[in-house]
Design an enzyme around this catalytic site. Sequence first.
Site, PDB file in Angstrom:
ATOM      1  CG  ASP A  72      -2.085   0.943   1.078  1.00  0.00           C
ATOM      2  OD1 ASP A  72      -1.869   2.095   0.648  1.00  0.00           O
ATOM      3  OD2 ASP A  72      -3.220   0.552   1.399  1.00  0.00           O
ATOM      4  CB  SER A 122      -6.406   2.225  -0.500  1.00  0.00           C
ATOM      5  OG  SER A 122      -5.134   2.774  -0.281  1.00  0.00           O
ATOM      6  CG  PHE A 311      -2.433 -10.711  15.134  1.00  0.00           C
ATOM      7  CD1 PHE A 311      -2.354 -11.771  16.021  1.00  0.00           C
ATOM      8  CD2 PHE A 311      -2.551 -10.999  13.777  1.00  0.00           C
ATOM      9  CE1 PHE A 311      -2.353 -13.083  15.583  1.00  0.00           C
ATOM     10  CE2 PHE A 311      -2.558 -12.309  13.319  1.00  0.00           C
ATOM     11  CZ  PHE A 311      -2.461 -13.347  14.231  1.00  0.00           C
ATOM     12  CG  HIS A 364      -0.872   8.739   4.758  1.00  0.00           C
ATOM     13  ND1 HIS A 364      -1.189   9.687   3.801  1.00  0.00           N
ATOM     14  CD2 HIS A 364      -1.534   7.606   4.396  1.00  0.00           C
ATOM     15  CE1 HIS A 364      -1.997   9.143   2.891  1.00  0.00           C
ATOM     16  NE2 HIS A 364      -2.210   7.886   3.223  1.00  0.00           N
ATOM     17  CG  ASP A 401      -2.787   0.910  -2.653  1.00  0.00           C
ATOM     18  OD1 ASP A 401      -1.579   1.229  -2.597  1.00  0.00           O
ATOM     19  OD2 ASP A 401      -3.527   0.917  -1.657  1.00  0.00           O
ATOM     20  CG  HIS A 402      -2.068   4.859  -3.388  1.00  0.00           C
ATOM     21  ND1 HIS A 402      -1.125   5.328  -2.506  1.00  0.00           N
ATOM     22  CD2 HIS A 402      -3.015   4.267  -2.621  1.00  0.00           C
ATOM     23  CE1 HIS A 402      -1.486   5.053  -1.276  1.00  0.00           C
ATOM     24  NE2 HIS A 402      -2.629   4.398  -1.316  1.00  0.00           N
ATOM     25  CG  HIS A 497      -2.748   8.362  -1.530  1.00  0.00           C
ATOM     26  ND1 HIS A 497      -3.974   7.734  -1.667  1.00  0.00           N
ATOM     27  CD2 HIS A 497      -2.278   7.991  -0.301  1.00  0.00           C
ATOM     28  CE1 HIS A 497      -4.223   7.025  -0.577  1.00  0.00           C
ATOM     29  NE2 HIS A 497      -3.219   7.171   0.261  1.00  0.00           N
TER      30      HIS A 497
END
Length: 542
Positions: A72, A122, A311, A364, A401-402, A497
């Site tokens: 990702d 995403s 988790f 990010h 995805d990007h 992104h």
Amino acid sequence: MKMTKLALVCATVFGVAAGAHAGGDRHHHGHGLDVVPADQKNNAYWQQGVEALKEKYPALRGAKNVILFVGDGMGVSTVTAARILEGQLKGMLGEENDLSFDTFPYTAMMKTYNVDAQTPDSAGTMTAMMSGVKTDVGVIGVDEDIVRGDCATVAGNELITALELAEIAGKSTGVLSTARITHATPAATYAKSADRNWEDISDQPASAQGECEDIASQLVNFESNLKARFPRASKVNGIEVVMGGGRRHFLPKDAAFNSPDAVSAVEGDRTDGRDLTAEWKAAYPNGAYVYDQVGFDSIDPATTERVFGLFNESHMQYEADRANDIAGEPSLSEMTDKAIDILDNNRKGFFLMVESGRIDHGHHAGNAHAALTDTIEFAKAVKVAVENTNPKDTLILVTADHSHVFTIAGYPKRGNPILGKVVSVGSDTPALAADGMPYTTVGYMNGMGFADLGSETDADAIYSGTPNAGRQDLTGVDTTAPGYHQETLVPLGSETHAGEDVVLYGKGMGSHLVGGTNEQSYVFHVMNAAGRLEKAAAKGMR
């Protein structure tokens, strides 16, 4: 007849009559042997993918297993920087190193835009990869005729995914992520939602509650929901392996349901009183529900029928921070290893999606150390899959995805620490910018900006502060430390992104279909053709 946004955009590009997607029979559920909805097949992106295959599609025996790895936010600059960092951690100069998937024989470029967005999210990108049809920002498992946030527009716009085709075909299926398992990328394998944020019922507006099932509930009810859509699909038996984070979306908002390693006073978010972990255990009494490293380690792949692993309360830890988890949690490579060992018990094969979700989160937060160390762990997971499968019967795809607005700049000499300050060729001291201060090789176009948090391995710690854009004097700062957050130009609460193409890497049966520059929806068509998923699903409906 309504005119879709996609038809308007793509009619001339793909030579498809405008409005073709709008036609077709939406009453497809469980009827005939054509598993994929007519609207999905008539979509311009679907037809473009089919046409793109024709030039690359010699006779295929068909891959028994299909594994899709999604890093990702893993753009080209991330791959390059992670490759160098991994090499330098091995004692090499770094640039000559190869990540596991760098050696794959086939590569292609994928266009990442969403139907309504130049720079994507995403949800739209993963829906494209899983269904063969591009869609809008923020929606999951539905086409672009959806109205984001409008529950009433979901019905009739659902898309079938590669994982669902594999289920109908009688294959085993698995979904792994270091993010919440209800987050956009993993959710796009199994859910249909008008908004990616509807992870549990408390996230939905009142108008959607009771009308559109939340994403966590869809995961637990995946088997029954798919059987309801395709009553003749007799081989559907539910997802065998699900592992990731996001416990809060499966538990009631009641401290009595807290897990032993809960961080919040009340771990669960659900306002409907449902304990979805208990519902899963009731539906699959022979399955194993685990929440920590001890539970994970106790799973015997040879005898375990299925696993549901949650988790963490929210996302799993960054790889650099994983040792600090209260109850311990497995690495992505460990989860991949165990998942394959369980899924390959099925003689018909399996479909597995593996996401490294926290590469994206590190970027990010403007923390290259977190993003790159998670990318290195992602590459280890790919290596595990290669070593535990046979290329003669398994297709392995690796992609993103990007991308992110993450750059590698300046003129550093060969072998210069990738997270360090720029040192020019022939020099041993940091180069100085026009303002008289040193600068780093890697940085971000936008985001929170500079922070020196020293040895802090949780990249999200920066969010307790405020954006700090612009130049800083880095002379006395260790920019290679885990807690260093790179400088940025544009101050934002979170880095964004980017919109450039990402790479698709292919290895194994059918990987020769990977090549050229393609719409991102082409990823599905490679998996579908190489694994003969649609054909196998049609047989599963007889």
